[in-house]
Design a protein around this motif. Structure first.
Motif, PDB file in Angstrom:
ATOM      1  N   SER A 152       0.829  -1.211   0.000  1.00  0.00           N
ATOM      2  CA  SER A 152       0.000   0.000   0.000  1.00  0.00           C
ATOM      3  C   SER A 152       0.862   1.260   0.000  1.00  0.00           C
ATOM      4  CB  SER A 152      -0.968   0.009   1.178  1.00  0.00           C
ATOM      5  OG  SER A 152      -0.270   0.037   2.395  1.00  0.00           O
ATOM      6  N   LYS A 153       2.004   1.239   0.677  1.00  0.00           N
ATOM      7  CA  LYS A 153       2.898   2.401   0.692  1.00  0.00           C
ATOM      8  C   LYS A 153       3.553   2.579  -0.682  1.00  0.00           C
ATOM      9  CE  LYS A 153       3.708   4.913   3.543  1.00  0.00           C
ATOM     10  NZ  LYS A 153       3.115   6.223   3.838  1.00  0.00           N
TER      11      LYS A 153
ATOM     12  N   TYR B 169       2.239   1.700  -3.526  1.00  0.00           N
ATOM     13  CA  TYR B 169       1.183   2.253  -4.375  1.00  0.00           C
ATOM     14  C   TYR B 169       1.042   3.751  -4.137  1.00  0.00           C
ATOM     15  CZ  TYR B 169      -3.330   3.440  -6.317  1.00  0.00           C
ATOM     16  OH  TYR B 169      -4.316   4.065  -7.020  1.00  0.00           O
ATOM     17  N   SER B 170       1.024   4.143  -2.875  1.00  0.00           N
ATOM     18  CA  SER B 170       0.873   5.556  -2.533  1.00  0.00           C
ATOM     19  C   SER B 170       2.007   6.396  -3.121  1.00  0.00           C
ATOM     20  CB  SER B 170       0.840   5.711  -1.011  1.00  0.00           C
ATOM     21  OG  SER B 170       0.776   7.065  -0.657  1.00  0.00           O
TER      22      SER B 170
ATOM     23  N   SER C 250       1.612   6.390  -7.043  1.00  0.00           N
ATOM     24  CA  SER C 250       0.445   7.134  -7.526  1.00  0.00           C
ATOM     25  C   SER C 250       0.561   8.628  -7.253  1.00  0.00           C
ATOM     26  CB  SER C 250      -0.844   6.573  -6.934  1.00  0.00           C
ATOM     27  OG  SER C 250      -0.880   6.782  -5.551  1.00  0.00           O
ATOM     28  N   ASN C 251       1.429   9.009  -6.330  1.00  0.00           N
ATOM     29  CA  ASN C 251       1.632  10.430  -6.046  1.00  0.00           C
ATOM     30  C   ASN C 251       2.839  11.024  -6.768  1.00  0.00           C
ATOM     31  OD1 ASN C 251      -0.396  11.485  -4.013  1.00  0.00           O
ATOM     32  ND2 ASN C 251       0.173   9.518  -3.125  1.00  0.00           N
TER      33      ASN C 251
ATOM     34  N   GLY D 205      -2.337  10.903  -7.630  1.00  0.00           N
ATOM     35  CA  GLY D 205      -2.436  10.238  -6.336  1.00  0.00           C
ATOM     36  C   GLY D 205      -3.854   9.751  -6.129  1.00  0.00           C
ATOM     37  N   MET D 206      -4.452  10.112  -5.021  1.00  0.00           N
ATOM     38  CA  MET D 206      -5.825   9.696  -4.736  1.00  0.00           C
ATOM     39  C   MET D 206      -6.838  10.706  -5.271  1.00  0.00           C
ATOM     40  SD  MET D 206      -5.382   6.797  -3.459  1.00  0.00           S
ATOM     41  CE  MET D 206      -7.057   6.405  -2.995  1.00  0.00           C
TER      42      MET D 206
END
Length: 190
Positions: free
Chosen positions: A11-12, A14-15, A18-19, A179-180
């Motif tokens: 998950s980190k 991905y974060s 994606s950012n 990112g998100m």
């Protein structure tokens, strides 16, 4: 600061990715199987080459069961899909279709998203999309993890008449990911 990916959780990772790798277009993919139209967004999507015209989209397996998502299974079975490019007026529909639904439930029906069939050999496109890529399956890329990229060949492209001129210059304001967050990205194609 150096981030060592060997020490980060999935998950980190991905974060971080994606950012930093942005903006990314969204592949809002329509597939069809046994009369059910499936519509789902994927943000790991990119052009791969223009000769042949290829795109790549990475689809993760379901976290709880490690089974392939409906989109992936439908593409492998039927060997075609339609990638819709969404604009800001379709953002809420795009977000809604990220919900995980049973295979027999159509996101289009559940969320009232109209589709139209314009090519007999391909799944329908989102009726309000201004651009769609009609693609055939080429191959998968095995990564031996939860993600499995698909390479797809573009066979036809639909562009709304108002978004293309006589010289085939295209103007779209597609939704992308930062990112998100989502953004509307103005793109000009010559």
């Amino acid at each position: 600061m150096i981030l060592n990916f060997s020490t980060l959780s999935e998950s980190k990772k991905y974060s971080v990715m994606s950012n930093t790798i942005f903006p990314r277009p969204i592949a809002w993919i329509t597939t069809e199987d046994e009369g059910v139209v499936n519509l789902a967004p994927f943000s790991y999507f990119s052009p791969l080459s223009s000769q042949p015209p290829l795109v790549i989209v990475s689809i993760a397996k379901k976290e709880d069961t490690q089974e392939f998502k409906d989109t992936f299974a439908n593409i492998l079975k039927n060997r075609v899909c339609t990638i819709n490019l969404a604009h800001k007026e379709l953002l809420q529909d795009l977000i809604n279709t990220s919900e995980d639904l049973p295979k027999e439930v159509s996101e289009c029906e559940k969320f009232g998203i109209k589709t139209k069939s314009i090519l007999a050999d391909f799944p329908p496109m989102v009726a309000d999309a201004k651009c769609a890529l009609f693609c055939e399956f080429v191959k998968t890329v095995e990564l031996n993890n939860r993600y499995e990229p698909l390479i797809l060949e573009i066979k036809h492209v639909y562009v709304n008449d108002e978004n293309i001129n006589e010289k085939n210059h295209i103007h779209l304001e597609n939704i992308g990911r930062v990112g998100m967050e989502f953004l509307v990205d103005a793109a000009r194609v010559h």
